[in-house]
Design an enzyme around this catalytic site. Structure first.
Site, mmCIF file in Angstrom:
data_model
loop_
_atom_site.group_PDB
_atom_site.id
_atom_site.type_symbol
_atom_site.label_atom_id
_atom_site.label_comp_id
_atom_site.label_asym_id
_atom_site.label_seq_id
_atom_site.Cartn_x
_atom_site.Cartn_y
_atom_site.Cartn_z
ATOM 1 N N ASP A 130 0.870 -1.170 0.000
ATOM 2 C CA ASP A 130 0.000 0.000 0.000
ATOM 3 C C ASP A 130 0.910 1.224 0.000
ATOM 4 O OD1 ASP A 130 -2.193 1.740 0.469
ATOM 5 O OD2 ASP A 130 -3.185 0.178 1.659
ATOM 6 N N ASP A 232 -2.727 4.743 -2.389
ATOM 7 C CA ASP A 232 -3.721 5.295 -1.472
ATOM 8 C C ASP A 232 -4.126 6.726 -1.848
ATOM 9 O OD1 ASP A 232 -5.034 5.151 1.265
ATOM 10 O OD2 ASP A 232 -3.737 6.877 1.595
ATOM 11 N N GLU A 289 -6.502 3.985 -5.510
ATOM 12 C CA GLU A 289 -7.746 4.281 -4.786
ATOM 13 C C GLU A 289 -8.199 5.644 -5.286
ATOM 14 O OE1 GLU A 289 -9.494 4.795 -0.268
ATOM 15 O OE2 GLU A 289 -7.659 5.782 -0.868
ATOM 16 N N HIS A 362 -11.073 -2.206 4.124
ATOM 17 C CA HIS A 362 -10.905 -1.804 5.532
ATOM 18 C C HIS A 362 -11.585 -0.467 5.843
ATOM 19 C CE1 HIS A 362 -7.922 0.324 3.253
ATOM 20 N NE2 HIS A 362 -7.823 1.179 4.253
ATOM 21 N N ASP A 363 -12.152 0.195 4.838
ATOM 22 C CA ASP A 363 -12.855 1.469 5.063
ATOM 23 C C ASP A 363 -14.370 1.330 4.952
ATOM 24 O OD1 ASP A 363 -10.431 2.890 5.269
ATOM 25 O OD2 ASP A 363 -10.351 3.213 3.106
HETATM 26 C C1 GLC Z 1 -7.381 5.808 2.352
HETATM 27 C C2 GLC Z 1 -7.298 4.601 3.258
HETATM 28 C C3 GLC Z 1 -7.883 4.953 4.587
HETATM 29 C C4 GLC Z 1 -7.073 6.086 5.175
HETATM 30 C C5 GLC Z 1 -7.011 7.265 4.214
HETATM 31 C C6 GLC Z 1 -5.957 8.236 4.615
HETATM 32 O O1 GLC Z 1 -8.683 6.169 2.068
HETATM 33 O O2 GLC Z 1 -7.937 3.510 2.661
HETATM 34 O O3 GLC Z 1 -7.915 3.866 5.456
HETATM 35 O O4 GLC Z 1 -7.644 6.499 6.370
HETATM 36 O O5 GLC Z 1 -6.647 6.861 2.902
HETATM 37 O O6 GLC Z 1 -4.681 7.724 4.328
#
Ligand code: GLC
Length: 589
Positions: A130, A232, A289, A362-363
């Site tokens: 990641d 990310d 993402e 995980h979100d």
């Molecule tokens: C992404 C991650 C999340 C995190 C955010 C800030 O959305 O998936 O878990 O809190 O980035 O890094």
């Protein structure tokens, strides 16, 4: 007449037209042998904190993942995406990185990491890192130097601005985790920008040295043998030149930074450079993402001339929200809305590009709570969602515990929740007139902690996750929902995932075939075909707790490959029944 028309339409869907030159080119893509390894496999997302603790400190670790590689191999997993395992003060569970090239001691050592990569490789599994590239932790050496000295070589590695003439923040942007997106640095006597929490300062991607540092980090991990990256929060790396005030959202009192900076023009130039410096010539994959990239922009992001191999976009998981990702502002949604969101992504990557299929990460809350009706049979419902995950066109991303049908928590005190965005959203819900009872219900539904409770391995204390006190409470239902019990039960969700893996392996059309939607207006059934030169697979999934009907003609002459219920009948689906049929269509050539 209506019936004749309907049958003609169905026939058009089920039998393709004669092959044209462009169709012939497209058909190459329908041959599984022309696909890359990561298009044919299943990616498993492991959240190390909650996977398996081998030392008894209540926190999962790298050796815990190594210990379960055989379990993952059996599920057909070809890559494991590890959420951040770098050193971090853990304010956002690793998404606040202090040093990208060092392992968080909570998770183990670099030797453990190298061992995981090696042992995974032996089983044909690649480790995927990641890359948190929009921001670092405030504990990063880069930020420490940047914030303490305007003349340091790291001075413009972050986004610094003077205070407004009245001493306040430079503009009205609000961060994703609540409050202003600017924090004052006493040392530097300036504000710095943070898309997320104040302890996650945004890197300045305009600075070529920052970009080079990120590429060096990526190449450091590639040299260790990893198979790719999940990038990310990538839409936020480019900020607009003007830093002008935005439109204030009444609920928060700020202009949401997402509206001001996501997907700013020019971002793709950086990402083409990233591709050139990190991926070019290597047999790896990248998945960004990319919340904020619309389905019709997908072709610029993925595919032959895109910047990544895949991106996660969120239109389908956000169907429930009425106004951005504000948890107390939800709406009732219909199955057709979910189908339209998925169909749009399928259509926009049909001829160029590839798509990651996901219903959990995980979100997100657990999919059995997120996509099924209240009170649904979660075992049958998890199987229905599993069928969708494993048979849409794209690479399935399976999140830990999804293969067990793990579900949301029902904690009643905000103190039980660990996630910082849950605490922010709880406060926001209270500020907007929801009392504790109402606000906690909202958290039970949407909290990211729903997905972060420890993996349920067996019926031992703490579900076999740890011999110590887990960092986050284990879900109460672990006596029933756990890997050991499910492995022994042919009717379990885990056994269903084994069947789905076997189904994909035996039917390459489910991997390489094109996607054609069926029954688009139907509010109960998710239905589609996957088609290659010779074979058609027909997938029908009942999203309701009722028995429903569909036109029998869809499965005339078809053979049943897999069903989640015994005694499947043509033209009928029992509650949450998920079926996959197949037929030979080679006669058209
Ligand atoms: C992404 C991650 C999340 C995190 C955010 C800030 O959305 O998936 O878990 O809190 O980035 O890094």
């Amino acid at each position: 007449m209506k019936k004749i028309l309907r049958n003609m339409l169905l026939a058009a869907c089920l039998f393709s037209l004669p092959l044209s030159a462009s169709a012939a080119a497209k058909d190459e893509a329908k041959d599984v042998n022309n696909l890359k390894w990561w298009q044919k496999t299943v990616v498993y997302e492991a959240y190390p904190n909650s996977f398996l603790d081998t030392v008894g400190n209540g926190i999962g670790d790298l050796n815990g993942i190594t210990a379960k590689l055989d379990y993952l191999q059996k599920l057909g997993v070809g890559a494991i995406w590890l959420t951040p395992i770098y050193t971090s003060p853990m304010g956002d569970n690793g998404y606040d990185v202090a040093d990208y090239c060092a392992i968080n001691p909570l998770y183990g050592t670099m030797d453990d990491m190298e061992n995981l990569i090696k042992e995974a490789d032996k089983r044909g599994i690649k480790i995927v890192m990641d890359l948190v590239v929009n921001h670092t932790s405030e504990e990063s050496q880069w930020f420490k130097e940047s914030s303490s000295d305007k003349d340091s070589e790291f001075s413009d590695w972050y986004i610094w601005r003077d205070a407004a003439p009245d001493g306040k923040e430079p503009n009205n942007w609000g961060s994703i985790f609540g409050g202003s997106a600017w924090t004052w640095s006493e040392k530097r006597q300036q504000y710095y920008l943070h898309t997320f929490a104040p302890f996650q300062p945004d890197l300045n991607w305009e600075n070529p040295k920052v970009r080079k540092a990120i590429y060096d980090v990526a190449n450091f991990w590639l040299d260790k043998g990893v198979g790719g990256f999940r990038i990310d929060a990538v839409p936020y790396i480019k900020k607009p030149a003007s830093f002008a005030n935005g439109t204030i959202d009444k609920a928060t009192g700020f202009a949401p930074i997402h509206n001001e900076t996501a997907n700013t023009p020019g971002i793709l130039d950086y990402l083409h450079e990233f591709k050139q410096e990190v991926e070019e010539g290597k047999d790896i994959f990248t998945v960004g993402e990319a919340n904020g990239v619309a389905a019709d922009q997908l072709h610029q992001w993925v595919g032959k001339n895109g910047v990544f191999d895949m991106i996660f976009e969120f239109s389908h998981v956000n169907v429930k929200f009425a106004d951005g990702e504000v948890w107390h502002k939800t709406k009732a949604w219909k199955l057709t809305e979910l189908k339209q969101a998925i169909a749009a992504s399928q259509a926009n990557t049909a001829s160029d590009g590839w798509y990651p299929i996901f219903f959990e990460n995980h979100d997100q809350p657990r999919s059995v709570n997120n996509f099924l009706h209240e009170g649904a049979d979660t075992v049958q419902g998890a199987k229905a969602l599993g069928m969708l995950l494993m048979t849409l066109r794209g690479t399935p991303f399976l999140y830990q515990g999804e293969e067990l049908g793990m579900s949301n928590v029902s904690w009643t005190s905000i103190k039980d929740f660990n996630d910082l965005s849950t605490h922010n959203q709880y406060k926001l819900a209270l500020d907007n007139g929801h009392g504790h009872e109402g606000a906690i219900k909202i958290m039970q539904k949407h909290s990211r902690d729903n997905a972060r409770t420890p993996m349920q391995w067996n019926t031992e204390a703490q579900a076999g996750f740890t011999t110590g006190k887990p960092w986050l409470a284990v879900n109460d239902n672990y006596m029933l929902v756990n890997a050991e019990a499910e492995a022994a039960d042919p009717g379990s969700v885990l056994s269903w995932y084994h069947k789905l893996h076997a189904l994909r392996k035996a039917n390459p059309v489910l991997i390489a075939g094109d996607y054609q939607e069926l029954l688009a207006d139907n509010e109960a059934i998710f239905a589609y075909t996957r088609n290659d030169e010779n074979t058609q697979a027909i997938v029908l999934i009942n999203f309701t707790g009722d028995t429903v009907s569909y036109p029998k003609e869809l499965v005339t002459d078809a053979k049943l490959l897999l069903s989640s219920c015994d005694g499947t009948k043509r033209g009928k689906l029992r509650p949450y029944e998920a079926v996959c049929w197949t037929k030979n269509i080679s006669r058209r050539s």
